[in-house]
Scaffold this motif. Sequence first.
Motif, PDB file in Angstrom:
ATOM      1  N   ALA A 101      -4.316  -0.190  -5.629  1.00  0.00           N
ATOM      2  CA  ALA A 101      -4.575   0.763  -6.687  1.00  0.00           C
ATOM      3  C   ALA A 101      -4.742   2.246  -5.898  1.00  0.00           C
ATOM      4  CB  ALA A 101      -6.496   0.051  -6.696  1.00  0.00           C
ATOM      5  N   ASP A 102      -5.548   2.945  -6.566  1.00  0.00           N
ATOM      6  CA  ASP A 102      -4.668   4.928  -5.742  1.00  0.00           C
ATOM      7  C   ASP A 102      -6.092   5.164  -5.373  1.00  0.00           C
ATOM      8  OD1 ASP A 102      -2.277   5.216  -6.819  1.00  0.00           O
ATOM      9  OD2 ASP A 102      -3.009   5.772  -8.971  1.00  0.00           O
ATOM     10  N   ASP A 103      -7.136   3.697  -5.499  1.00  0.00           N
ATOM     11  CA  ASP A 103      -8.307   4.145  -4.630  1.00  0.00           C
ATOM     12  C   ASP A 103      -9.173   3.881  -3.390  1.00  0.00           C
ATOM     13  OD1 ASP A 103     -10.865   5.097  -4.249  1.00  0.00           O
ATOM     14  OD2 ASP A 103     -12.502   3.486  -5.599  1.00  0.00           O
ATOM     15  N   PRO A 104      -8.870   4.794  -1.790  1.00  0.00           N
ATOM     16  CA  PRO A 104      -9.079   4.470  -0.639  1.00  0.00           C
ATOM     17  C   PRO A 104      -9.411   3.759  -0.581  1.00  0.00           C
ATOM     18  CG  PRO A 104      -8.548   7.255  -1.207  1.00  0.00           C
ATOM     19  CD  PRO A 104      -9.158   6.693  -2.470  1.00  0.00           C
ATOM     20  N   VAL A 140      -8.800   0.028  -1.513  1.00  0.00           N
ATOM     21  CA  VAL A 140      -7.728  -0.612  -0.269  1.00  0.00           C
ATOM     22  C   VAL A 140      -8.373  -0.653   1.066  1.00  0.00           C
ATOM     23  CG1 VAL A 140      -5.508   0.298   1.081  1.00  0.00           C
ATOM     24  CG2 VAL A 140      -5.813   1.155  -1.504  1.00  0.00           C
ATOM     25  N   GLY A 146       2.381   2.197  -3.194  1.00  0.00           N
ATOM     26  CA  GLY A 146       1.944   2.331  -4.709  1.00  0.00           C
ATOM     27  C   GLY A 146       1.826   0.321  -5.413  1.00  0.00           C
ATOM     28  N   HIS A 147       1.758  -0.107  -4.573  1.00  0.00           N
ATOM     29  CA  HIS A 147       1.511  -0.985  -5.394  1.00  0.00           C
ATOM     30  C   HIS A 147      -0.110  -1.558  -5.667  1.00  0.00           C
ATOM     31  CE1 HIS A 147       5.777  -1.499  -5.602  1.00  0.00           C
ATOM     32  NE2 HIS A 147       6.002  -2.128  -5.063  1.00  0.00           N
ATOM     33  N   GLU A 183       0.969  -1.315   0.323  1.00  0.00           N
ATOM     34  CA  GLU A 183       0.341   0.168  -0.041  1.00  0.00           C
ATOM     35  C   GLU A 183       1.224   1.297   0.503  1.00  0.00           C
ATOM     36  OE1 GLU A 183      -3.488   2.446   2.492  1.00  0.00           O
ATOM     37  OE2 GLU A 183      -2.374   0.294   3.810  1.00  0.00           O
ATOM     38  N   THR A 184       1.585   1.140   1.165  1.00  0.00           N
ATOM     39  CA  THR A 184       2.855   2.286   0.429  1.00  0.00           C
ATOM     40  C   THR A 184       3.491   2.723   0.274  1.00  0.00           C
ATOM     41  OG1 THR A 184       4.023   1.664   1.982  1.00  0.00           O
ATOM     42  CG2 THR A 184       2.306   2.525   3.415  1.00  0.00           C
TER      43      THR A 184
END
Length: 187
Positions: free
Chosen positions: A161-164, A167, A158-159, A155-156
Amino acid sequence: MAVSARRGSPLTLDEITTTALRLMDEGGVEGLSMRKLAAELDVNPMSLYHHVDNKEGLIKLICATGAQRMKLPPDDGSPWQQQLRAMALAYHRHAVTHPAMWRHLHDHPELIADRKLEIWQTLYRILRLAGVPESELRRTSDVLHAFVTGFIAAETQGHLADDPQEVELAFDAAIRMIIHGVAGCSD
């Protein structure tokens, strides 16, 4: 305890660690210095050394007391599944809120190796509630830690999705997998 003429109140260890953690959040471990911390606290830098030996000791203290900044599940009789979920969420929230400290911890695993730390003792308590045999506590806790740590690293870095929301859904699925796996350990 001496009171700084500038501050007007005694310096506390909690105030030192809280401010140091904020400075780490803002500039990473490299951005934390005893002089910068002293300036933030409005004290002479030498005042800090009454509480900690040096920057390394301060960082070690911040890492060792990290669980105190998390809302770990209490031993309140709630189901182990609920407690394990709460612990995973608290760990995740803390790691995402304090990424510099979290990265430093995982670059220096000796800082969290002490199984007497509150975070490990809480996890062991929950695993015992789940029926994990005493002989398997260390192995099970190591696997769970690796699993959650891997998720947070992905997650940290950037592997994911950009969508919170995506995640959050992925982490919820990971927690369900953990709970299912732990339930299988106690069979």
